[in-house]
Design a protein around this motif. Structure first.
Motif, mmCIF file in Angstrom:
data_model
loop_
_atom_site.group_PDB
_atom_site.id
_atom_site.type_symbol
_atom_site.label_atom_id
_atom_site.label_comp_id
_atom_site.label_asym_id
_atom_site.label_seq_id
_atom_site.Cartn_x
_atom_site.Cartn_y
_atom_site.Cartn_z
ATOM 1 N N THR A 47 6.049 -11.443 -1.489
ATOM 2 C CA THR A 47 7.514 -11.547 -1.696
ATOM 3 C C THR A 47 7.932 -10.736 -2.878
ATOM 4 O OG1 THR A 47 6.882 -13.163 -3.504
ATOM 5 C CG2 THR A 47 7.376 -14.025 -1.103
ATOM 6 N N ASP A 48 6.896 -10.020 -3.400
ATOM 7 C CA ASP A 48 7.383 -8.714 -4.426
ATOM 8 C C ASP A 48 7.555 -7.510 -3.752
ATOM 9 O OD1 ASP A 48 7.220 -10.440 -6.640
ATOM 10 O OD2 ASP A 48 5.205 -9.889 -7.452
ATOM 11 N N ALA A 49 8.399 -6.478 -4.312
ATOM 12 C CA ALA A 49 8.347 -5.187 -3.763
ATOM 13 C C ALA A 49 6.925 -4.456 -3.943
ATOM 14 C CB ALA A 49 9.689 -4.394 -4.205
ATOM 15 N N ARG A 60 -6.593 -4.066 -4.540
ATOM 16 C CA ARG A 60 -5.618 -5.335 -4.309
ATOM 17 C C ARG A 60 -5.976 -6.239 -3.355
ATOM 18 N NH1 ARG A 60 -4.976 -2.031 -7.788
ATOM 19 N NH2 ARG A 60 -2.910 -0.891 -8.504
ATOM 20 N N TYR A 61 -5.208 -7.271 -3.564
ATOM 21 C CA TYR A 61 -5.489 -8.606 -2.474
ATOM 22 C C TYR A 61 -4.281 -9.453 -2.349
ATOM 23 C CZ TYR A 61 -6.717 -11.838 -6.160
ATOM 24 O OH TYR A 61 -6.620 -12.708 -7.377
ATOM 25 N N VAL A 62 -3.896 -9.973 -1.227
ATOM 26 C CA VAL A 62 -2.880 -10.867 -1.116
ATOM 27 C C VAL A 62 -3.626 -12.138 -0.437
ATOM 28 C CG1 VAL A 62 -1.090 -9.090 -0.466
ATOM 29 C CG2 VAL A 62 -2.416 -10.099 1.419
ATOM 30 N N ARG A 292 2.466 -2.077 4.970
ATOM 31 C CA ARG A 292 3.255 -1.958 3.589
ATOM 32 C C ARG A 292 2.410 -1.325 2.628
ATOM 33 N NH1 ARG A 292 5.190 -7.868 1.653
ATOM 34 N NH2 ARG A 292 6.141 -6.548 0.032
ATOM 35 N N SER A 293 0.951 -1.112 2.788
ATOM 36 C CA SER A 293 0.318 -0.240 1.772
ATOM 37 C C SER A 293 0.520 1.219 2.282
ATOM 38 C CB SER A 293 -1.275 -0.498 2.167
ATOM 39 O OG SER A 293 -1.974 0.332 1.313
#
Length: 435
Positions: A47-49, A60-62, A292-293
């Motif tokens: 949900t962040d930019a 990084r991870y989501v 997005r990456s």
């Protein structure tokens, strides 16, 4: 890369700990995230930019429910740098708690369950079962719960009451015969199970508004065999691949060596029932994260297209080892053995995504790692299972190769693999991410 040792007891010990600590997809994801945090990865919120800081150099991870996507951007990576992806899934066949869980009959208190995926039902009988999963609270948050002790049991009917079992075999009705018992009482107390779990999780009474709960065997993983060359345990399909993927991703991130692409681990939920969910491989999660990456690193849609066109995914899932009692069920020229190295899974009808060029990619990774590999093909007279591989290839246009580790008792409450193979798979995945 020099050839690895044939057997690393430390890696297999760690796999067994991971299996025991991950009784649900939500626990598997939490444990994966904890390992990535220790390796220097940091969580990014969907949900962040996403700016250059969020998607720049580093790990990084989501997280989304029972799925996790993690990636490591090496220094000097361009927006069009391709991705090297390890795909796996976090879910396993199980008995999952219904929306109205409290039931009972004849003085027994029971828990209403629904069959998830395609479990070997007989393997769940007369097992000591715990209960684990996610509790959703009225304030919008959620907590994990794990009752990891004997709590439930699906009792089998005594042979004295069904003499036909010996001749005709066991026949189980999913609705009538698979409901576990967990206590005694003539009255069905609505809300009893959830109230019990609120106490177990240290929550206030009435705070739980929803749940995603499943049973699990409480017997821990164990070495087996004369020389302890086998491992028996739950949920190897497919937490074995998740564990190997985490180890490989952390290893390449720590090495600091030049990489030929951006390494990615994508562990999805809901593979066992078709992958069609927001956290499944047929959902948008992986494509959204990768795109997005690219864009956050200053790339364009053209860069995104170039990156995807050059990307490769290894879809890692367990496969069938040749069964000593049912060898005729296998292709006569393809008899994969445990501790023989990972499988390359092939099906010309595209139940697996492997083709000749994919075979070359995997063979090169195994050669660099000093790891042997085997080929698996189904018997022509029998239907072939499938994986997230064809879904990933079709949805994202990414070249995909299906691989895995040979096991016995797939979809049983307790599966069996070779003690060497998890380590060999992790080494092959590490070499793939490096290449």
């Amino acid at each position: 890369m020099s050839a690895p040792a044939r057997f690393d007891r430390g890696h297999t010990d760690d796999l067994m700990s991971f299996l025991a600590a991950s009784p649900s997809p939500y626990h598997a994801v939490a444990n994966t995230a904890e390992r990535l945090e220790k390796a220097g990865f940091r969580q990014v919120a969907e949900t962040d930019a996403w700016d250059a800081v969020a998607s720049g150099h580093g790990g990084r991870y989501v997280l989304r429910g029972g799925a996790i996507v993690a990636w490591y951007v090496p220094e000097g990576a361009e927006p069009h740098t391709p991705f090297h992806i390890i795909g796996a899934h976090t879910d396993s066949p199980s008995l999952r708690v219904k929306p109205r869980p409290d039931s009972g009959a004849q003085g027994w208190r029971q828990v209403g369950v629904e069959i998830y995926g395609g479990p070997l039902l007989n393997s769940w009988l007369d097992r000591d079962l715990g209960l684990a999963g996610r509790l959703s609270l009225r304030d919008g948050s959620s907590v994990l719960v794990n009752v990891d002790r004997p709590l439930l049991r699906v009792p089998q009917l005594a042979i004295h009451l069904d003499r036909s079992v010996s001749g005709e075999g066991l026949k189980l009705d999913k609705q009538r015969h698979m409901q576990p018992v967990w206590g005694l009482g003539d009255d069905v107390l609505d809300g009893d199970l959830i109230a019990f779990l609120e106490q177990e999780a240290g929550l206030a009474a009435g705070s739980v508004a929803g749940w995603d709960l499943m049973t699990h065997p409480v017997e821990p993983p164990a070495y087996l065999g004369r020389d302890r060359e086998l491992v028996a345990g739950p949920r190897m399909d497919n937490l074995l691949s998740v564990h190997a993927g985490v180890a490989a991703l952390a290893a390449v991130a720590a090495s600091g060596a030049p990489l030929g692409g951006i390494p990615v681990l994508a562990a999805f939920d809901h593979e066992e029932n078709g992958s069609q969910s927001d956290t499944g491989a047929d959902g948008p999660l992986l494509g959204s994260v990768l795109e997005r990456s690219v864009l956050a690193r200053g790339g364009s849609l053209e860069d995104r297209a170039r990156a995807f066109a050059g990307s490769v995914c290894l879809s890692s899932d367990t496969g069938h080892a040749v069964h000593p009692n049912y060898a005729e069920r296998h292709d006569p020229t393809h008899h994969p053995r445990v501790n023989g190295g990972p499988l390359l899974k092939v099906n010309v009808n595209n139940r697996y995504a492997t083709d000749g060029s994919g075979r070359a990619v995997f063979a090169a990774a195994c050669e660099r790692a000093g790891v042997p590999f085997q080929s698996f093909v189904s018997n022509n007279s029998m239907p072939c299972g499938t994986t997230i591989g064809p879904i990933t290839a079709a949805r994202h246009g990414i070249r995909t190769v299906d691989i895995g580790v040979a096991i016995l008792s797939m979809h049983s409450v307790r599966e069996l693999c070779g003690a060497d193979d998890p380590f060999l798979l992790a080494n092959a995945l590490t070499a793939f991410l490096e290449g």
